[in-house]
Design a protein around this motif. Structure first.
Motif, PDB file in Angstrom:
ATOM      1  N   ALA A 197       3.199  -9.129   2.993  1.00 58.78           N
ATOM      2  CA  ALA A 197       2.292  -8.023   2.660  1.00 58.78           C
ATOM      3  C   ALA A 197       3.154  -6.843   2.255  1.00 58.78           C
ATOM      4  O   ALA A 197       4.006  -6.406   3.041  1.00 58.78           O
ATOM      5  CB  ALA A 197       1.433  -7.665   3.870  1.00 58.78           C
ATOM      6  N   LEU A 198       2.989  -6.369   1.030  1.00 60.90           N
ATOM      7  CA  LEU A 198       3.866  -5.305   0.516  1.00 60.90           C
ATOM      8  C   LEU A 198       3.112  -3.973   0.472  1.00 60.90           C
ATOM      9  O   LEU A 198       2.165  -3.833  -0.311  1.00 60.90           O
ATOM     10  CB  LEU A 198       4.368  -5.636  -0.894  1.00 60.90           C
ATOM     11  CG  LEU A 198       4.999  -6.999  -1.150  1.00 60.90           C
ATOM     12  CD1 LEU A 198       5.505  -7.089  -2.593  1.00 60.90           C
ATOM     13  CD2 LEU A 198       6.140  -7.265  -0.189  1.00 60.90           C
ATOM     14  N   PRO A 199       3.539  -2.980   1.263  1.00 60.85           N
ATOM     15  CA  PRO A 199       2.840  -1.686   1.253  1.00 60.85           C
ATOM     16  C   PRO A 199       3.300  -0.836   0.065  1.00 60.85           C
ATOM     17  O   PRO A 199       3.785   0.284   0.233  1.00 60.85           O
ATOM     18  CB  PRO A 199       3.246  -1.075   2.592  1.00 60.85           C
ATOM     19  CG  PRO A 199       4.621  -1.625   2.815  1.00 60.85           C
ATOM     20  CD  PRO A 199       4.678  -2.994   2.199  1.00 60.85           C
ATOM     21  N   HIS A 200       3.174  -1.400  -1.097  1.00 60.98           N
ATOM     22  CA  HIS A 200       3.764  -0.778  -2.286  1.00 60.98           C
ATOM     23  C   HIS A 200       3.018  -1.293  -3.525  1.00 60.98           C
ATOM     24  O   HIS A 200       3.281  -2.395  -3.993  1.00 60.98           O
ATOM     25  CB  HIS A 200       5.253  -1.165  -2.336  1.00 60.98           C
ATOM     26  CG  HIS A 200       5.985  -0.600  -3.519  1.00 60.98           C
ATOM     27  ND1 HIS A 200       7.316  -0.828  -3.742  1.00 60.98           N
ATOM     28  CD2 HIS A 200       5.559   0.169  -4.552  1.00 60.98           C
ATOM     29  CE1 HIS A 200       7.686  -0.218  -4.859  1.00 60.98           C
ATOM     30  NE2 HIS A 200       6.628   0.387  -5.375  1.00 60.98           N
ATOM     31  N   VAL A 201       2.069  -0.504  -4.015  1.00 61.14           N
ATOM     32  CA  VAL A 201       1.350  -0.838  -5.250  1.00 61.14           C
ATOM     33  C   VAL A 201       1.500   0.361  -6.180  1.00 61.14           C
ATOM     34  O   VAL A 201       1.084   1.468  -5.829  1.00 61.14           O
ATOM     35  CB  VAL A 201      -0.155  -1.114  -4.982  1.00 61.14           C
ATOM     36  CG1 VAL A 201      -0.884  -1.435  -6.288  1.00 61.14           C
ATOM     37  CG2 VAL A 201      -0.333  -2.254  -3.985  1.00 61.14           C
ATOM     38  N   LYS A 211       1.046   6.163  -6.789  1.00 58.22           N
ATOM     39  CA  LYS A 211       0.107   6.595  -7.817  1.00 58.22           C
ATOM     40  C   LYS A 211      -1.251   5.911  -7.606  1.00 58.22           C
ATOM     41  O   LYS A 211      -2.299   6.537  -7.723  1.00 58.22           O
ATOM     42  CB  LYS A 211       0.682   6.190  -9.189  1.00 58.22           C
ATOM     43  CG  LYS A 211       0.369   7.149 -10.294  1.00 58.22           C
ATOM     44  CD  LYS A 211       1.247   6.812 -11.480  1.00 58.22           C
ATOM     45  CE  LYS A 211       0.594   7.287 -12.749  1.00 58.22           C
ATOM     46  NZ  LYS A 211       1.247   6.742 -13.933  1.00 58.22           N
ATOM     47  N   GLU A 212      -1.196   4.609  -7.289  1.00 58.71           N
ATOM     48  CA  GLU A 212      -2.421   3.832  -7.027  1.00 58.71           C
ATOM     49  C   GLU A 212      -3.218   4.456  -5.877  1.00 58.71           C
ATOM     50  O   GLU A 212      -4.441   4.552  -5.940  1.00 58.71           O
ATOM     51  CB  GLU A 212      -2.027   2.392  -6.681  1.00 58.71           C
ATOM     52  CG  GLU A 212      -3.193   1.464  -6.369  1.00 58.71           C
ATOM     53  CD  GLU A 212      -3.726   0.723  -7.598  1.00 58.71           C
ATOM     54  OE1 GLU A 212      -3.334   1.087  -8.725  1.00 58.71           O
ATOM     55  OE2 GLU A 212      -4.521  -0.200  -7.407  1.00 58.71           O
ATOM     56  N   GLU A 213      -2.508   4.882  -4.828  1.00 53.89           N
ATOM     57  CA  GLU A 213      -3.189   5.438  -3.651  1.00 53.89           C
ATOM     58  C   GLU A 213      -3.895   6.751  -3.986  1.00 53.89           C
ATOM     59  O   GLU A 213      -4.994   7.017  -3.500  1.00 53.89           O
ATOM     60  CB  GLU A 213      -2.174   5.624  -2.515  1.00 53.89           C
ATOM     61  CG  GLU A 213      -1.728   4.281  -1.934  1.00 53.89           C
ATOM     62  CD  GLU A 213      -0.474   4.332  -1.071  1.00 53.89           C
ATOM     63  OE1 GLU A 213      -0.149   3.302  -0.456  1.00 53.89           O
ATOM     64  OE2 GLU A 213       0.209   5.386  -1.027  1.00 53.89           O
ATOM     65  N   MET A 214      -3.279   7.549  -4.838  1.00 53.09           N
ATOM     66  CA  MET A 214      -3.885   8.849  -5.189  1.00 53.09           C
ATOM     67  C   MET A 214      -5.075   8.693  -6.142  1.00 53.09           C
ATOM     68  O   MET A 214      -5.898   9.597  -6.268  1.00 53.09           O
ATOM     69  CB  MET A 214      -2.838   9.788  -5.805  1.00 53.09           C
ATOM     70  CG  MET A 214      -1.781  10.277  -4.824  1.00 53.09           C
ATOM     71  SD  MET A 214      -2.431  10.900  -3.247  1.00 53.09           S
ATOM     72  CE  MET A 214      -3.447  12.279  -3.774  1.00 53.09           C
ATOM     73  N   LYS A 215      -5.153   7.515  -6.811  1.00 51.46           N
ATOM     74  CA  LYS A 215      -6.279   7.300  -7.738  1.00 51.46           C
ATOM     75  C   LYS A 215      -7.603   7.334  -6.989  1.00 51.46           C
ATOM     76  O   LYS A 215      -8.627   7.764  -7.519  1.00 51.46           O
ATOM     77  CB  LYS A 215      -6.117   5.960  -8.469  1.00 51.46           C
ATOM     78  CG  LYS A 215      -5.014   5.970  -9.517  1.00 51.46           C
ATOM     79  CD  LYS A 215      -4.727   4.569 -10.059  1.00 51.46           C
ATOM     80  CE  LYS A 215      -3.459   4.580 -10.918  1.00 51.46           C
ATOM     81  NZ  LYS A 215      -3.000   3.231 -11.260  1.00 51.46           N
ATOM     82  N   THR A 233      -5.203   7.015   1.380  1.00 49.10           N
ATOM     83  CA  THR A 233      -5.242   5.567   1.145  1.00 49.10           C
ATOM     84  C   THR A 233      -3.855   4.950   1.283  1.00 49.10           C
ATOM     85  O   THR A 233      -2.857   5.563   0.898  1.00 49.10           O
ATOM     86  CB  THR A 233      -5.785   5.300  -0.284  1.00 49.10           C
ATOM     87  OG1 THR A 233      -7.039   5.965  -0.419  1.00 49.10           O
ATOM     88  CG2 THR A 233      -5.978   3.823  -0.562  1.00 49.10           C
ATOM     89  N   THR A 234      -3.797   3.747   1.843  1.00 50.03           N
ATOM     90  CA  THR A 234      -2.571   2.941   1.825  1.00 50.03           C
ATOM     91  C   THR A 234      -2.888   1.661   1.063  1.00 50.03           C
ATOM     92  O   THR A 234      -3.799   0.923   1.443  1.00 50.03           O
ATOM     93  CB  THR A 234      -2.117   2.584   3.259  1.00 50.03           C
ATOM     94  OG1 THR A 234      -1.940   3.811   3.988  1.00 50.03           O
ATOM     95  CG2 THR A 234      -0.808   1.805   3.248  1.00 50.03           C
ATOM     96  N   CYS A 235      -2.191   1.437  -0.038  1.00 54.74           N
ATOM     97  CA  CYS A 235      -2.454   0.252  -0.862  1.00 54.74           C
ATOM     98  C   CYS A 235      -1.437  -0.840  -0.543  1.00 54.74           C
ATOM     99  O   CYS A 235      -0.221  -0.587  -0.552  1.00 54.74           O
ATOM    100  CB  CYS A 235      -2.372   0.603  -2.344  1.00 54.74           C
ATOM    101  SG  CYS A 235      -3.774   1.599  -2.886  1.00 54.74           S
ATOM    102  N   VAL A 236      -1.929  -2.016  -0.272  1.00 53.29           N
ATOM    103  CA  VAL A 236      -1.077  -3.130   0.140  1.00 53.29           C
ATOM    104  C   VAL A 236      -1.337  -4.338  -0.758  1.00 53.29           C
ATOM    105  O   VAL A 236      -2.489  -4.708  -0.986  1.00 53.29           O
ATOM    106  CB  VAL A 236      -1.352  -3.513   1.618  1.00 53.29           C
ATOM    107  CG1 VAL A 236      -0.394  -4.610   2.081  1.00 53.29           C
ATOM    108  CG2 VAL A 236      -1.243  -2.290   2.526  1.00 53.29           C
TER     109      VAL A 236
END
Ligand code: A2P
Length: 339
Positions: A197-201, A211-215, A233-236
């Motif tokens: 599981a990568l906490p990095h999108v 950037k994805e999290e701020m969208k 938001t945390t995107c994983v």
């Protein structure tokens, strides 16, 4: 009266989203006169199936848009930046799946179930929102209408197809390599995605979010016409092929109950309520993959905030999160009633 038919270009027709755009145009019987599949030089001569025909993929050039009424773009931000203005100049309306124009004040950012009215304000380009934002808002917006959302905390569980066709290839190759006891190769992701599981999108920003999290916050504000909406938001990225899942904790201005929330969500367009934990019923990525509707479940009072609700929403990010939403925008443009 004969119904108007449209000349449609799909830019990125060989990609994960572009292929689905072509399929959705066909399955929803969009009134297409001519379909023009466009991609890079690499794909010239490849064929795309549409209504029983095998259409030849052409190379995207500045001359690709003559006679095109609507151009669906999904070939990355760079291509949109360069070619969307060329397409609009040629007279086409662009529906763009990249993030290039989403926050531009002159460009509507549309989820038809939420803000179809904004389509009318377009000046040639309409933006398709981020996939995770769309799926989240499909459940959040009806709740917002009823109870007034203040803020959300969200964690996403995002499928590899969100990184394009190569995301799926990388996951499959890594799973096969590991099963044979071989070393995995990494191209799309910085680390092994199989069994991880990568906490990095998307790319990291100054504030530590991606950037994805701020969208979620930025696009959510624009789509819901709610400038004070807050989202942390945390995107994983997880090793799922298709469909994004989002765990949401939402705080509302008005008191909210589970029963009232369920009543609202049951009536929400494009959303199925799958919520009966006594029978282990809740939405699953595997079940929601390739479905038009998003689904919501695990609805409960949030124990950590006043007027809070927690829920789990799942949607096929290639369909509702991208291709389907884009075609629905085209339907609004063409004055076709919601299906
Ligand atoms: P191609 O298959 O010819 O590379 P995905 O997001 O699944 O990776 O797909 C990206 C899409 O964008 C593909 O259809 C790809 O075409 C297209 N694309 C990438 N670069 C270009 C380019 N320079 N010109 C036109 N289309 C492009």
């Amino acid at each position: 009266m004969r119904k108007r038919k449209y000349n449609i270009a799909v830019v990125g027709a060989t990609g994960a989203v572009g292929q689905e755009m072509v399929r959705v145009l066909e399955s929803r019987h969009f009134p297409v006169n001519q379909l023009m599949p466009l991609a890079s030089k690499r794909s010239v001569g490849k064929r795309v199936r549409f209504k029983g025909k095998r259409l030849i993929v052409r190379e995207l050039t500045k001359d690709s848009f003559a006679g095109i009424d609507i151009a669906l773009f999904s070939a990355g931000g760079g291509i949109s930046k360069k070619f969307a203005p060329i397409a609009t100049k040629a007279g086409a309306v662009v529906i763009d799946n990249s993030s290039t124009f989403r926050m531009d004040k002159t460009v509507p950012l549309v989820v038809p179930e939420i803000n179809a009215v904004d389509v009318k304000k377009h000046r040639g380009i309409i933006a398709n929102p981020n996939c995770t934002t769309i799926v989240t808002l499909m459940a959040l917006y009806p709740l917002h209408r009823a109870f007034g959302v203040k803020r959300i905390f969200a964690s996403t569980y995002q499928a590899v197809s969100g990184s394009g066709a190569m995301g799926i290839v990388e996951l499959e190759q890594q799973v096969k390599a590991l099963a044979r006891g071989r070393k995995v190769k990494m191209n799309v992701y910085p680390y092994q995605i199989a069994f991880n599981a990568l906490p990095h999108v998307d790319v990291f920003l100054e504030n530590g979010y991606t950037k994805e999290e701020m969208k979620m916050e930025n696009e959510g504000r624009k789509i819901m016409h709610h400038p004070r909406f807050q989202a942390s938001t945390t995107c994983v990225r997880i090793p799922v092929c298709r469909a994004h899942s989002i765990a949401v904790n939402a705080e509302f201005t008005k008191p909210v109950t589970v029963t009232a929330a369920r009543r609202v969500l049951k009536k929400a367009p494009g959303l199925d309520l799958l919520d009966d934990v006594s029978k282990n019923i809740y939405p699953l990525a595997l079940d929601i993959a390739e479905k038009d509707n998003c689904a919501v479940g695990r609805i409960r009072k949030d124990t950590a905030m006043k007027n809070g609700l927690s829920f789990w929403v799942v949607g096929d990010q290639i369909l509702k999160g991208a291709a389907l939403n884009a075609v629905q925008i085209a339907e609004v443009l063409a004055g076709i009633k919601p299906q």
